[in-house]
Design an enzyme around this catalytic site. Structure first.
Site, mmCIF file in Angstrom:
data_model
loop_
_atom_site.group_PDB
_atom_site.id
_atom_site.type_symbol
_atom_site.label_atom_id
_atom_site.label_comp_id
_atom_site.label_asym_id
_atom_site.label_seq_id
_atom_site.Cartn_x
_atom_site.Cartn_y
_atom_site.Cartn_z
ATOM 1 N N LYS A 36 0.840 -1.207 0.000
ATOM 2 C CA LYS A 36 0.000 0.000 0.000
ATOM 3 C C LYS A 36 0.874 1.257 0.000
ATOM 4 O O LYS A 36 2.082 1.170 0.239
ATOM 5 C CB LYS A 36 -0.900 -0.033 1.236
ATOM 6 N N TYR A 257 15.158 29.936 8.158
ATOM 7 C CA TYR A 257 13.880 30.578 8.526
ATOM 8 C C TYR A 257 13.742 30.694 10.037
ATOM 9 O O TYR A 257 14.056 29.747 10.769
ATOM 10 C CB TYR A 257 12.704 29.761 8.004
HETATM 11 C C1 LIG Z 1 -0.101 -1.974 6.761
HETATM 12 C C2 LIG Z 1 -0.620 -3.276 7.202
HETATM 13 C C3 LIG Z 1 0.234 -4.385 7.379
HETATM 14 C C4 LIG Z 1 1.736 -4.291 7.279
HETATM 15 O O1 LIG Z 1 2.254 -3.667 8.444
HETATM 16 P P1 LIG Z 1 3.814 -3.502 8.685
HETATM 17 O O2 LIG Z 1 3.915 -2.988 10.066
HETATM 18 O O3 LIG Z 1 4.297 -2.508 7.683
HETATM 19 O O4 LIG Z 1 4.436 -4.832 8.487
HETATM 20 C C5 LIG Z 1 -0.351 -5.607 7.674
HETATM 21 N N1 LIG Z 1 -1.703 -5.729 7.828
HETATM 22 C C6 LIG Z 1 -2.532 -4.676 7.691
HETATM 23 C C7 LIG Z 1 -3.991 -4.873 7.879
HETATM 24 C C8 LIG Z 1 -2.031 -3.420 7.392
HETATM 25 O O5 LIG Z 1 -2.855 -2.376 7.277
#
Ligand SMILES: *Cc1c(COP(=O)(O)O)cnc(C)c1O
Length: 361
Positions: A36, A257
């Site tokens: 994702k 800044y």
């Molecule tokens: C993002 C996600 C993962 C992966 O998590 P990590 O900590 O990056 O390994 C697994 N399961 C679900 C439902 C997620 O949303």
């Protein structure tokens, strides 16, 4: 092509190595690679096409991400972690052979009322303590019965849950969530999935039928007290830029800044072509290291959109144009995250479109 000032170099062999680590840690489980958010900033299509032969499925958060994968000719199993939210999305998912995580009553209602040309593969999500997506354990058997009887649902129904505190080895919440998940699904036919990266590494009892690694695939550690190196993970993303100019700043003069950083002695200042417009964190504190010619030098002054400033005093070998590593092999993104009061996840997935991508195979 002239190289851009700011670029990420992505190490595909490291990515493959990290999948191998998942297999070593959870040898009996199938792997759902979580890609994702543009594969945590590494490039959705790039990561998917390079891992397709090595993993059993992919997971993305939303349907549009899954459609990008299908458009890139990724033909394997794809889970959509948020499922569908209306009839159009339901049809689209079925049409593209995507697998839906079912977490709400509305989704079950839709499955019962629509008329799909073929059954949709589904995963029932149980909320065992995260209080985000999922059915409460007491709703589970009713939902399962409804879905088993639903002609729009494919026969094998899988079960999943998600841990809230798996990165904390002292916290028994993970064990309690796992016990609740197992008790809720006890005796039901179907495969189970609960482990994210932290659980894959730290909680072997959670491995079950399918594991869902995200962060660890990219070579970052999900655990505070264990480095990626200790976990034998290899860094995939190396984030580079270069020095634009080196100049003198006199004692008492302010840099950047707001003038919040004032030189307490005469210094040699390096201006680097990187900023929050590239995904370098705006809240990185003075003292945050960057790596130049294998030497750590500290950030001074505020991070601006296109530039940061570092103190090069005493580093007479460093020249204008030298390459600068913002994070990557030798400078863990986890450590930079600590200096910016954030987590490695936000830094990786925050790389912006201005940053050139170079793929190292
Ligand atoms: C993002 C996600 C993962 C992966 O998590 P990590 O900590 O990056 O390994 C697994 N399961 C679900 C439902 C997620 O949303």
């Amino acid at each position: 092509m002239i190289p851009a000032a700011a670029y990420v170099e992505l190490d595909i062999n490291a990515l493959r190595h990290n999948v191998g680590r998942v297999k070593e840690l959870a040898p009996k489980s199938k792997i759902i690679a979580v890609i994702k958010a543009n594969a945590y900033g590494h490039g959705l299509e790039l990561v998917a096409s390079n891992l397709a032969a090595q993993v059993d499925a992919f997971a993305v958060a939303r349907i549009d991400e899954a459609l990008r994968l299908r458009a890139a000719n990724i033909q394997g199993r794809i889970l959509v972690l948020q499922g569908f939210s209306g009839p159009d999305e339901l049809l689209l998912m079925q049409h593209n052979q995507l697998e839906a995580v079912i977490h709400s009553e509305q989704q079950v209602d839709l499955l019962e009322t629509e008329n799909l040309p073929a059954g949709l593969p589904v995963w029932i999500k149980i909320d065992t303590g995260m209080n985000r997506l999922g059915f409460r354990p007491e709703q589970f058997s009713d939902v399962l019965q409804r879905l088993l009887q639903c002609r729009n649902v494919q026969a094998e129904i899988n079960f999943m849950t998600h841990f809230a505190n798996a990165d904390d080895l002292q916290d028994d919440k993970t064990t309690r969530q796992l016990q609740l998940f197992n008790a809720t699904t006890k005796g039901c036919a179907g495969l189970r999935s609960s482990a994210n990266s932290a659980a894959i590494i730290a909680w072997p009892a959670t491995h079950q039928d399918w594991v869902r690694p995200g962060l660890m695939l990219y070579g970052a550690s999900p655990l505070l007290n264990q480095s990626a190196r200790q976990l034998e993970l290899l860094v995939v993303m190396n984030f580079y830029s270069r020095i634009v100019v080196i100049k003198q700043v006199k004692k008492g003069e302010a840099v950047g800044y707001g003038g919040s950083w004032v030189a307490t002695k005469d210094i040699l200042l390096g201006v680097i072509s990187i900023g929050y417009g590239d995904g370098y964190p705006r809240y990185a504190k003075p003292g945050t290291p960057v790596l130049i010619n294998k030497q750590r030098v500290p950030l001074v002054g505020r991070v601006s959109m296109d530039m940061i400033t570092v103190d090069l005093t005493g580093h007479t070998d460093i020249k204008t144009g030298d390459q600068v590593l913002l994070w990557g092999a030798g400078l863990p993104v986890e450590e930079i995250a600590g200096y910016a009061d954030t987590i490695p996840y936000t830094l990786l997935c925050g790389i912006t479109r201005r940053v050139q991508v170079i793929v190292k195979k």
